[in-house]
Design a protein around this motif. Sequence first.
Motif, PDB file in Angstrom:
ATOM      1  N   ASP A 168       0.828  -1.205   0.000  1.00 23.86           N
ATOM      2  CA  ASP A 168       0.000   0.000   0.000  1.00 23.86           C
ATOM      3  C   ASP A 168       0.866   1.261   0.000  1.00 23.86           C
ATOM      4  O   ASP A 168       0.613   2.211  -0.748  1.00 23.86           O
ATOM      5  CB  ASP A 168      -0.914  -0.018   1.216  1.00 23.86           C
ATOM      6  CG  ASP A 168      -1.969   1.075   1.177  1.00 23.86           C
ATOM      7  OD1 ASP A 168      -2.413   1.432   0.077  1.00 23.86           O
ATOM      8  OD2 ASP A 168      -2.335   1.571   2.254  1.00 23.86           O
ATOM      9  N   ASP A 169       1.902   1.276   0.830  1.00 26.87           N
ATOM     10  CA  ASP A 169       2.763   2.456   0.936  1.00 26.87           C
ATOM     11  C   ASP A 169       3.502   2.727  -0.368  1.00 26.87           C
ATOM     12  O   ASP A 169       3.567   3.875  -0.830  1.00 26.87           O
ATOM     13  CB  ASP A 169       3.779   2.271   2.072  1.00 26.87           C
ATOM     14  CG  ASP A 169       3.131   2.279   3.443  1.00 26.87           C
ATOM     15  OD1 ASP A 169       1.970   2.715   3.553  1.00 26.87           O
ATOM     16  OD2 ASP A 169       3.793   1.846   4.406  1.00 26.87           O
ATOM     17  N   ILE A 170       4.080   1.694  -0.949  1.00 24.68           N
ATOM     18  CA  ILE A 170       4.845   1.889  -2.181  1.00 24.68           C
ATOM     19  C   ILE A 170       3.930   2.283  -3.329  1.00 24.68           C
ATOM     20  O   ILE A 170       4.264   3.148  -4.150  1.00 24.68           O
ATOM     21  CB  ILE A 170       5.644   0.625  -2.527  1.00 24.68           C
ATOM     22  CG1 ILE A 170       6.640   0.313  -1.410  1.00 24.68           C
ATOM     23  CG2 ILE A 170       6.389   0.789  -3.847  1.00 24.68           C
ATOM     24  CD1 ILE A 170       7.594   1.462  -1.078  1.00 24.68           C
ATOM     25  N   ALA A 171       2.746   1.681  -3.389  1.00 26.32           N
ATOM     26  CA  ALA A 171       1.794   2.043  -4.443  1.00 26.32           C
ATOM     27  C   ALA A 171       1.427   3.518  -4.344  1.00 26.32           C
ATOM     28  O   ALA A 171       1.449   4.249  -5.353  1.00 26.32           O
ATOM     29  CB  ALA A 171       0.546   1.171  -4.350  1.00 26.32           C
ATOM     30  N   HIS A 172       1.103   3.995  -3.150  1.00 23.01           N
ATOM     31  CA  HIS A 172       0.775   5.410  -2.964  1.00 23.01           C
ATOM     32  C   HIS A 172       1.958   6.299  -3.334  1.00 23.01           C
ATOM     33  O   HIS A 172       1.792   7.331  -3.989  1.00 23.01           O
ATOM     34  CB  HIS A 172       0.361   5.670  -1.509  1.00 23.01           C
ATOM     35  CG  HIS A 172      -1.091   5.440  -1.248  1.00 23.01           C
ATOM     36  ND1 HIS A 172      -2.082   6.286  -1.718  1.00 23.01           N
ATOM     37  CD2 HIS A 172      -1.736   4.467  -0.569  1.00 23.01           C
ATOM     38  CE1 HIS A 172      -3.262   5.842  -1.335  1.00 23.01           C
ATOM     39  NE2 HIS A 172      -3.083   4.729  -0.639  1.00 23.01           N
ATOM     40  N   LEU A 173       3.133   5.923  -2.882  1.00 19.62           N
ATOM     41  CA  LEU A 173       4.332   6.711  -3.147  1.00 19.62           C
ATOM     42  C   LEU A 173       4.573   6.901  -4.635  1.00 19.62           C
ATOM     43  O   LEU A 173       4.981   7.982  -5.075  1.00 19.62           O
ATOM     44  CB  LEU A 173       5.546   6.025  -2.505  1.00 19.62           C
ATOM     45  CG  LEU A 173       6.906   6.699  -2.703  1.00 19.62           C
ATOM     46  CD1 LEU A 173       6.939   8.028  -1.964  1.00 19.62           C
ATOM     47  CD2 LEU A 173       8.022   5.790  -2.230  1.00 19.62           C
ATOM     48  N   LEU A 174       4.276   5.860  -5.418  1.00 21.66           N
ATOM     49  CA  LEU A 174       4.553   5.904  -6.852  1.00 21.66           C
ATOM     50  C   LEU A 174       3.389   6.464  -7.670  1.00 21.66           C
ATOM     51  O   LEU A 174       3.461   6.490  -8.894  1.00 21.66           O
ATOM     52  CB  LEU A 174       4.913   4.501  -7.348  1.00 21.66           C
ATOM     53  CG  LEU A 174       6.183   3.889  -6.740  1.00 21.66           C
ATOM     54  CD1 LEU A 174       6.455   2.513  -7.336  1.00 21.66           C
ATOM     55  CD2 LEU A 174       7.390   4.802  -6.939  1.00 21.66           C
ATOM     56  N   GLY A 175       2.313   6.891  -7.011  1.00 24.42           N
ATOM     57  CA  GLY A 175       1.198   7.494  -7.732  1.00 24.42           C
ATOM     58  C   GLY A 175       0.117   6.528  -8.150  1.00 24.42           C
ATOM     59  O   GLY A 175      -0.708   6.846  -9.013  1.00 24.42           O
TER      60      GLY A 175
END
Length: 272
Positions: A168-175
């Motif tokens: 979830d965190d990486i997905a949000h970080l990458l847009g």
Amino acid sequence: MRLPILTFDIETLTDLKSGAHLYGLDLPEADLGAALAKLRRQESGTDFQRLALHEIVCISGFWLDENGMKLFSFSRENYSEAEILKRFLSIFDKRQPTLVSWNGSQFDVPVILFRAMYHGLSAPSLFDQGEIDSQKRYNNYQNRYHHRHVDLMDVMAMFNGRHFQKLDDIAHLLGFPGKRGDGAYHVPEYVRTEQWQQLTSYCEGDVLNTWLIYLRWQLLKGQILASDHQHLVQSTIQYLATQPQQAEFLAVWRENSKQTDFTQFDFPSSTH
């Protein structure tokens, strides 16, 4: 990229029947879940159940080959756990895809192994390590350093557990969308109340986030060109526009894409 590519995810519940058998519990079904959770906390300090007691209720995948893309799910709405596994494992008998996951080497694949053994299934195409196909001695789905199975959580942490990140965190970080809604884990409720579309949409959402991160990772490694990356992102957007159950995923992606310079033009302004 080596085609075909299969990005996948599983959703599970605690197998109450097997848990009761393992621990010798003679309790009403309504009390088993709490009892097994308490025993697990005593064993390990966490409620997260041992892998062999994770009963699979959904497997979702995103397939890419020379003919295009396909998003699919096998769930308990239509299939028993054994049937879900048979359908998923049959994919490997027909093709040998590059397998992509998030934490798949530590969770999804071991759970599939235990549950396939529980049901007496055979899956050499997934679990052979060179005994049948000698080539798999050097590139199989189990070895963490091979690329037949790419566990993105593992490779992006450079195989160091201290660096593991949440999908979830990486997905949000990458847009990308990440998990939509309140972020709580609702799978048991979805199954109990037979909200099958919510279950498959949730599982497919994790698959799609993983797929989009995989494309970015392939760009990082120089396995695809920037133009190829953009083409695949646009193809994914166009494909998802034909999938009504992922309308929310697409809408959240459109909004989140505005948050980074790299993704802000993924959606034409006319569709914002």
